[in-house]
Design a protein around this motif. Structure first.
Motif, short mmCIF file in Angstrom:
data_model
loop_
_atom_site.label_atom_id
_atom_site.label_comp_id
_atom_site.label_asym_id
_atom_site.label_seq_id
_atom_site.Cartn_x
_atom_site.Cartn_y
_atom_site.Cartn_z
N ASP A 161 -5.71 3.96 2.77
CA ASP A 161 -4.46 4.27 3.59
C ASP A 161 -3.93 5.67 2.99
OD1 ASP A 161 -2.65 4.65 5.58
OD2 ASP A 161 -1.10 3.45 4.25
N GLU A 166 4.39 13.35 16.62
CA GLU A 166 3.69 12.80 15.53
C GLU A 166 3.19 11.45 15.57
OE1 GLU A 166 6.12 13.78 12.25
OE2 GLU A 166 5.00 15.48 11.73
N GLY A 186 -1.03 10.89 8.04
CA GLY A 186 0.24 10.06 7.75
C GLY A 186 1.24 9.76 8.67
N GLN A 187 2.20 9.04 8.25
CA GLN A 187 3.50 8.86 9.35
C GLN A 187 4.04 10.01 9.38
OE1 GLN A 187 4.89 5.37 7.40
NE2 GLN A 187 4.39 4.05 9.31
N GLY A 188 4.66 10.36 10.54
CA GLY A 188 5.55 11.41 10.65
C GLY A 188 6.93 10.55 9.97
N GLY A 204 12.78 18.99 12.23
CA GLY A 204 11.76 19.63 11.34
C GLY A 204 10.62 18.58 11.30
N GLN A 258 -7.31 3.54 -4.21
CA GLN A 258 -5.98 3.84 -3.97
C GLN A 258 -5.20 3.99 -5.29
OE1 GLN A 258 -4.28 0.69 -1.68
NE2 GLN A 258 -2.68 2.25 -0.85
N SER A 307 7.65 17.21 14.04
CA SER A 307 7.32 17.39 15.52
C SER A 307 7.77 15.92 16.11
CB SER A 307 5.85 17.64 15.28
OG SER A 307 5.05 16.65 15.11
N PRO A 329 0.85 -1.24 -0.09
CA PRO A 329 -0.07 0.03 0.19
C PRO A 329 0.93 1.20 0.16
CG PRO A 329 -0.19 -1.08 2.02
CD PRO A 329 0.53 -1.86 1.18
N ALA A 330 0.53 2.20 -0.50
CA ALA A 330 1.25 3.60 -0.56
C ALA A 330 1.21 4.01 0.44
CB ALA A 330 0.52 4.44 -1.67
N ARG A 331 2.51 4.70 1.04
CA ARG A 331 2.60 5.25 2.38
C ARG A 331 3.24 6.84 1.95
NH1 ARG A 331 1.77 2.03 6.19
NH2 ARG A 331 2.23 -0.19 5.99
N PHE A 332 2.91 7.53 3.02
CA PHE A 332 3.23 8.85 2.71
C PHE A 332 3.78 9.70 4.23
CE2 PHE A 332 -1.07 8.90 3.72
CZ PHE A 332 -1.33 9.89 4.52
N ILE A 333 4.43 10.47 4.08
CA ILE A 333 4.69 11.15 5.59
C ILE A 333 4.42 12.47 5.49
CG2 ILE A 333 6.67 9.65 5.82
CD1 ILE A 333 8.51 12.04 4.61
N THR A 334 4.08 13.23 6.66
CA THR A 334 3.71 14.35 6.76
C THR A 334 4.80 15.32 7.55
OG1 THR A 334 2.82 13.93 9.13
CG2 THR A 334 1.33 13.94 7.00
N LEU A 335 5.14 16.47 6.77
CA LEU A 335 6.16 17.57 7.63
C LEU A 335 5.22 18.41 8.22
CD1 LEU A 335 8.07 18.03 4.46
CD2 LEU A 335 8.97 16.68 6.45
N GLU A 336 5.86 18.69 9.38
CA GLU A 336 5.37 19.89 10.44
C GLU A 336 5.17 21.06 9.75
OE1 GLU A 336 7.41 21.01 13.54
OE2 GLU A 336 5.91 21.12 14.99
#
Lengths: 146, 647
Positions: free
Chosen positions: B514, B646, B596-598, B641, B582, B643, A109-116
């Motif tokens: 997801d 998260e 999403g993931q940090g 950069g 998806q 948090s 599954p596609a994953r992504f990250i988040t930037l603060e």
């Protein structure tokens, strides 16, 4: 019928001159028959040669045009076939099958990250800036974090 | 004595005999007259031929020596939205024979003329190249005809090989052949052409006049012997190439949709499945999959039932997916809001018929949102009763039920929605929960796209435009739009549909994607019995939804026909929705709106996966360690950069 009798009346009025058909003639002109014939032959020959030559040129150009047409037609056929071949090779089902044959596995599954914090390109505010710092868009962000 | 002499003078000319000169002049004059008549007649005829009927005789002359060759027009290509070829034409070889060459004949004088060639011998030479039995080829060559096809639309190379054989009585023609490079991809949408290039099915038939172009003509002068006169007249009317068609289909999404539909059909032993992917703002169809499918290149071997585009030709009862429209109508009319609380029993009797929820429960105080999340039949019927038949029908028609959508979909059905004046006592409750009404998958997707599009309905599109000889895309006519519900109502319904997926009691949990917030609704409806009243024991499982919820971009609708043994939409259709959604979101590069993931967590997961892989496969090169942050990473080695708290 008067038109028919007119000559008779005329002959009756004026006496015929027994020598009227005699007159002084010029000295006969010497005709260069051979030269004339040669010139005519040359003219006719040139005309025939010109016509044949023009026809030959036209025929040659026509053959060349036809060969070019055939070449264009063949090139178009090849292009159309290549377009179809490329599209066939790009078929997602074929690529997937080939990838599986090569040992690749479907991705998870596609994953992504988040930037603060957003990048400056996304509208992030420049917090600090050292004097003389370059205008590298990433620099302000890095400066803050350091 | 003057009388007689005068008489003699008068009568003398009459009695005078004509001389030879008189007679000659006279004859000459007659001849001149005759000659003049002949000349006049000749000149008259010349004027008639050269002036009056000059064009007619010129045409006759040209026709005697002219040889006209028809130049077939190249059919336009069909592209997907990114310019990938879905259908194109290539030059193919057609082999024909002249059986007269292989027959013994006789002259008018009765002299026997032997055949010019032996059919058996020619047939034996051709058979391996044509891929046919030699006996069959020979039989065709010996038919009582002037022209027989020996093989059509063969590879160009085969034609060239046969030409080189220079067989008597056998000729090779070039003719275009339609090919579909992606084989069965979007086959029901694109359709196919006949062997003579005429559109027979799908968009090939719908846009036949646009795609086919205009045939051309080449006129050559031919000598009596049959040879072309190289320097003669050569008149070319070039064929006009057909216009290319650009669809809204995305080839990659179409492939995923077809594969997911096929996998689901096989997994759940369904008789068929359809998946439709649509862009919200424009209602452009990104994928329209129907399985089982067929390969248009070899359609002759396929079951004809696979030719139909189920997403637009087959209608089904939408079941619970319909509830979103019923509730949207009630909210728009100001009868309820998503927070309106109502008392909901597990059964309700309307016109003597009892309707129940899927599971027994006590009388609950549920909000409208809870009704949607739990897909309560009773709660929805109660809302519909406040709405009334007339308004429910009006809204359903505004959402696109009961009529074709107006897009260029070949064979599209309009679905079934009776006028409220013809409704029975139980029609209101049954239609409110998606029974007693039939829609196509396209209509179902379009109605949800309207909710996702802040209540504005747009005519669905399958053709993006056309490309002429100038190579420029001429966009199709702009689709019509009309507002069905307000944006506020649409937002409330979207929130309820999200809870139907993400809520604890939601029936569409398997539709989650997801990284994205998804809204949608499951549907499970019984199929009407064929040839009898009432319902059969078979079901249609559906799921219709969209994502991301905050700014919907994509709508996906899934329908499985007669899945077994599981038949609930939430179990069999929702996973297909998730998989296709998806892929569609990734293909359309839609930004995630979920949590999403940090970066730190993602790096930790990646390190852990790399370590596990390294343990399984042995030591890996440092450069191959995906968990190692790249040198000079802006984030540094400690995740700066990002948090610290998260998820």
């Amino acid at each position: 019928m008067s038109a028919v009798t007119a000559p008779l009346r005329r002959s009756r009025e004026t006496a015929p001159d027994p020598r009227r058909h005699l007159h002084v003639v010029d000295e006969p002109v010497i005709r260069h028959t051979l030269a004339y014939a040669l010139v005519m032959i040359a003219v006719v020959g040139a005309s025939v040669f010109g016509a044949v030559a023009l026809n030959a040129l036209a025929a040659g150009a026509s053959v060349e045009a036809r060969a070019l047409d055939a070449h264009v037609s063949d090139a178009e056929r090849t292009y159309a076939q290549l377009v179809a071949d490329v599209a066939s090779l790009e078929d997602p089902a074929r690529i997937r099958e080939t990838a599986l044959e090569l040992g690749l596995v479907p991705s998870g599954p596609a994953r992504f990250i988040t930037l603060e914090r957003n990048l400056p390109a996304d509208g992030a505010v420049v917090a600090t800036e050292r004097p003389g710092a370059t205008q590298d868009p990433l620099k302000p962000l890095l400066s803050v974090e350091r | 004595m003057t009388g007689p002499p005068r008489r003699r003078r008068i009568s003398a000319p009459r009695l005078r005999t004509r001389t030879a000169g008189d007679i000659g002049v006279r004859r000459i004059r007659w001849l001149l007259v005759i000659y003049a008549l002949i000349v006049l007649t000749t000149v008259g005829k010349l004027v008639e031929i050269q002036v009056i009927n000059a064009d007619t005789y010129a045409d006759l002359g040209v026709r005697q020596r002219a040889r006209t060759i028809d130049l077939p027009a190249t059919r336009g290509r069909v592209y997907d939205r990114d310019g990938d070829v879905l259908a194109t034409s290539v030059q193919a070889a057609t082999i024909y024979g002249d059986p007269r060459v292989f027959r013994a004949t006789s002259t008018p004088d009765g002299i026997a003329v032997p055949p010019a060639a032996d059919a058996t011998e020619v047939g034996a030479q051709l058979a391996p190249l044509l891929g046919m039995d030699a006996t069959e080829v020979t039989e065709r060559l010996e038919r009582d005809a002037h022209f027989v096809y020996l093989g059509r639309q063969l590879d160009h190379e085969v034609g060239a090989e046969i030409s080189e054989l220079n067989l008597p009585g056998v000729g090779v023609l070039q003719e275009p052949q339609r090919v579909y490079p992606s084989n069965g991809l979007a086959a029901q949408v694109v359709g196919f052409t006949g062997i003579d290039g005429e559109g027979l099915q799908g968009l090939e038939a719908r846009y036949d006049t646009v795609l086919s172009g205009q045939p051309g003509m080449l006129v050559l002068e031919r000598a009596p012997g049959g040879l072309d006169i190289a320097s003669g007249v050569r008149e070319l009317v070039p064929p006009e190439v057909g216009t290319d068609l650009v669809l809204t289909i995305d080839r990659d999404i179409q492939h995923v949709a077809e594969r997911a539909a096929m996998d689901a059909m096989e997994e759940h032993s369904a008789v068929g499945a359809s998946v439709l992917v649509m862009e919200v703002a424009t209602q452009e169809v990104l994928a329209m999959a129907s399985v089982p499918g067929f390969d248009p290149n070899t359609r002759g071997d396929e079951d004809r039932s696979t030719w139909r585009n189920r997403a637009v030709t087959d209608v089904f009862e939408p079941g619970s997916t319909q509830k979103a429209l019923t509730v949207a109508a009630a909210i728009e009319e100001g009868l309820v809001t998503s927070d309106t609380v109502m008392s909901v029993d597990d059964g309700i009797v309307v016109s003597g018929k009892r309707f129940t929820d899927s599971s027994r429960h006590e009388t609950e105080q549920w909000s409208v949102s809870d009704v949607m999340e739990r897909s309560s039949n009773v709660g929805t019927i109660q809302i519909a009763q406040e709405l009334g038949p007339e308004r429910l029908e009006d809204y359903l028609r505004d959402f696109g039920y009961g009529a074709p959508t107006g897009g260029a979909f070949p064979g599209e059905s309009g679905g079934l929605l009776a006028s409220h004046e013809d409704w029975w006592g139980t029609s209101l409750p049954t239609i409110a929960i998606g029974q007693g009404v039939a829609v196509t998958l396209l209509q179902a997707a379009s109605s949800y796209a309207t909710i996702a599009n802040d209540g504005v309905a747009v005519t669905p599109q399958i053709v993006r435009g056309s490309v002429g000889e100038d190579g420029r895309l001429t966009p199709a006519a702009a689709p019509s739009e009309h507002r069905v519900i307000s944006a506020d109502t649409a937002v409330q319904v979207r929130g309820m549909l999200e809870m139907a997926v993400a809520g604890e009691a939601g029936t569409g949990a398997r539709a989650m994607v997801d990284g994205y917030r998804v809204a949608g609704k499951t549907g499970t409806a019984r199929k009407p019995a064929e040839g009898a009243r009432g319902y059969s024991g078979e079901y249609v499982a559906t799921f219709v939804g969209f994502a991301p919820v905050d700014d919907p971009q994509i709508v996906v609708a899934v329908m499985l026909d007669e899945p077994r043994p599981q038949f609930y939409g939430g179990l069999v259709a929702a996973p297909v929705f998730s998989e296709v959604m998806q892929a569609a979101l990734a293909a359309r590069r839609v930004a995630p709106d979920g949590v999403g993931q940090g970066l730190r967590q993602a790096m930790a997961v990646a390190r852990q996966q790399a370590e596990e892989r390294a343990q399984q496969e042995g030591p890996a090169l440092e450069a191959d360690d995906v968990a190692s942050p790249p040198v000079g990473s802006p984030a540094g080695g400690d995740g700066t950069g990002v948090s610290a708290d998260e998820p």
